[in-house]
Design an enzyme around this catalytic site. Structure first.
Site, short mmCIF file in Angstrom:
data_model
loop_
_atom_site.label_atom_id
_atom_site.label_comp_id
_atom_site.label_asym_id
_atom_site.label_seq_id
_atom_site.Cartn_x
_atom_site.Cartn_y
_atom_site.Cartn_z
N CYS A 138 0.81 -1.22 0.00
CA CYS A 138 0.00 0.00 0.00
C CYS A 138 0.85 1.28 0.00
O CYS A 138 0.67 2.16 -0.83
CB CYS A 138 -1.00 -0.01 1.15
SG CYS A 138 -0.31 0.27 2.77
N HIS A 186 -2.87 1.25 6.99
CA HIS A 186 -3.17 1.05 5.57
C HIS A 186 -3.48 2.39 4.93
O HIS A 186 -4.14 3.25 5.53
CB HIS A 186 -4.37 0.11 5.42
CG HIS A 186 -4.61 -0.32 4.01
ND1 HIS A 186 -3.76 -1.14 3.31
CD2 HIS A 186 -5.63 -0.02 3.15
CE1 HIS A 186 -4.23 -1.35 2.10
NE2 HIS A 186 -5.36 -0.67 1.96
N HIS A 198 -5.98 1.82 -4.16
CA HIS A 198 -5.04 1.31 -3.17
C HIS A 198 -4.55 -0.07 -3.57
O HIS A 198 -5.14 -0.76 -4.42
CB HIS A 198 -5.68 1.27 -1.77
CG HIS A 198 -6.68 0.16 -1.59
ND1 HIS A 198 -6.82 -0.54 -0.41
CD2 HIS A 198 -7.60 -0.37 -2.44
CE1 HIS A 198 -7.77 -1.45 -0.53
NE2 HIS A 198 -8.27 -1.37 -1.75
#
Length: 341
Positions: A257, A305, A317
């Site tokens: 990520c 995240h 993402h």
């Protein structure tokens, strides 16, 4: 990117088969009486849980690797300085050597020079000044020698500390790597326990969930209102749609990520730190109501995240192992914060 503790939204994307080659394995410990096997849906949930649990040590691994890179540079610099200081000491020894030779030709080595050559110039200098056995030239040279040897000792200690710290980070990185790989190995075993028909059924169910949630990893190009560097970052991110998530990766064929957000903004000429936490700390915070395309979105907390806002309530993402880079609704995970590079 830590463990995603939430009710699973229907946006969970397809789990990759990961090239399964091993035979079927038991899902539960062997017992005297065989326990019922989990259903395909139960296996799916277990696999997703393992993949998500691998995200937290992935970010920790990324942070350790960054620390390791910094320490390696410091250790190399310390070794270079140590080598230079050693060369300076050697050159001073060569300059002082003729003093000893002159003393010898004049009738023997002066006790002060002999004491220096024994390797203890600090003690020599005290004795030389006390006994007045050395000329100003000798005293000046030996003072220089004394200073250089002190510097040499300091550089040697600094180099040793850097090397020790580097070795400690190597061990820490290996520990985090083993943790991630252990969870991924367990997920692969669970996938291997399914028949081809069961895996196909599971993937089809996930594709239906993705479609219902408006999540997509299909190729697309950005056509929103962003301009300048934000548009360049989003253009890069969109070009990665469909590429696999891979823990610890910063591209070009796969990303985690923070690897995706960092690479996207790097393509726009903006250098971001490596990890989710570092990117959060470095960015200028913006309110959700002020979101603009290109802003970095943080879900759950400041170190778990992240992704990039693309506009219209959606974000791009790199989700987790077994999934591809995708566009998802902003609220597919609990929104925590946003920052603008």
């Amino acid at each position: 990117m830590g463990t995603h503790r939430r009710p699973k939204p229907p946006s969970r994307a397809r789990i990759a088969t990961l090239g399964m080659a091993a035979g079927a394995v038991s899902l539960l410990p062997t017992q005297s009486q065989a326990a019922p096997k989990p259903t395909v849906d139960e296996v799916r949930k277990q696999i997703e849980k393992l993949y998500e649990e691998a995200e937290a040590p992935t970010e920790e691994y990324n942070a350790v690797r960054e620390k390791q890179k910094k320490l390696r540079g410091e250790a190399d610099s310390a070794r270079d300085r140590l080598a230079r200081k050693q060369q300076e000491v050697n050159e001073l020894r060569e300059r002082i050597g003729p003093l000893a030779a002159a003393q010898y030709r004049g009738g023997g080595i002066d006790p002060s020079v002999e004491l220096f050559l024994s390797g203890d110039p600090d003690h020599y200098l005290d004795q030389a000044e006390m006994l007045d056995r050395t000329s100003n030239r000798q005293a000046e040279a030996l003072r220089a020698m004394q200073a250089k040897q002190r510097e040499l000792t300091q550089e040697r200690e600094a180099a040793q500390k850097r090397l020790k710290a580097l070795e400690e980070t190597r061990a820490e990185a290996e520990e985090k790597k083993d943790e991630v790989q252990g969870k991924l190995a367990r997920a692969r075993k669970l996938l291997n326990s399914l028949t081809a028909q069961q895996r196909a059924r599971m993937e089809a169910a996930q594709e239906r969930d993705d479609a219902a949630a408006g999540a997509s990893d299909s190729p697309a190009t950005y056509n929103g209102p962003a301009s300048g560097r934000a548009k360049a970052a989003l253009d890069f991110a969109y070009a990665q749609l469909g590429k696999p998530y891979e823990w610890g990766s910063t591209g070009p064929n796969s990303f985690d990520c923070s690897g995706l957000t960092g690479a996207s903004w790097r393509a726009a000429g903006v250098s971001l730190p490596r990890t989710v936490k570092q990117q959060y700390d470095a960015g200028r915070k913006v309110a959700r109501s002020d979101l603009q395309p290109g802003d970095i979105i943080y879900w759950y907390n400041d170190n778990q995240h992240n992704g990039m806002y693309v506009g219209n309530g959606k974000a791009i993402h790199a989700p987790r192992t077994g999934k591809n880079i995708e566009i998802v609704p902003l609220d597919s995970m609990p929104f925590f914060a946003a920052s603008r590079p």
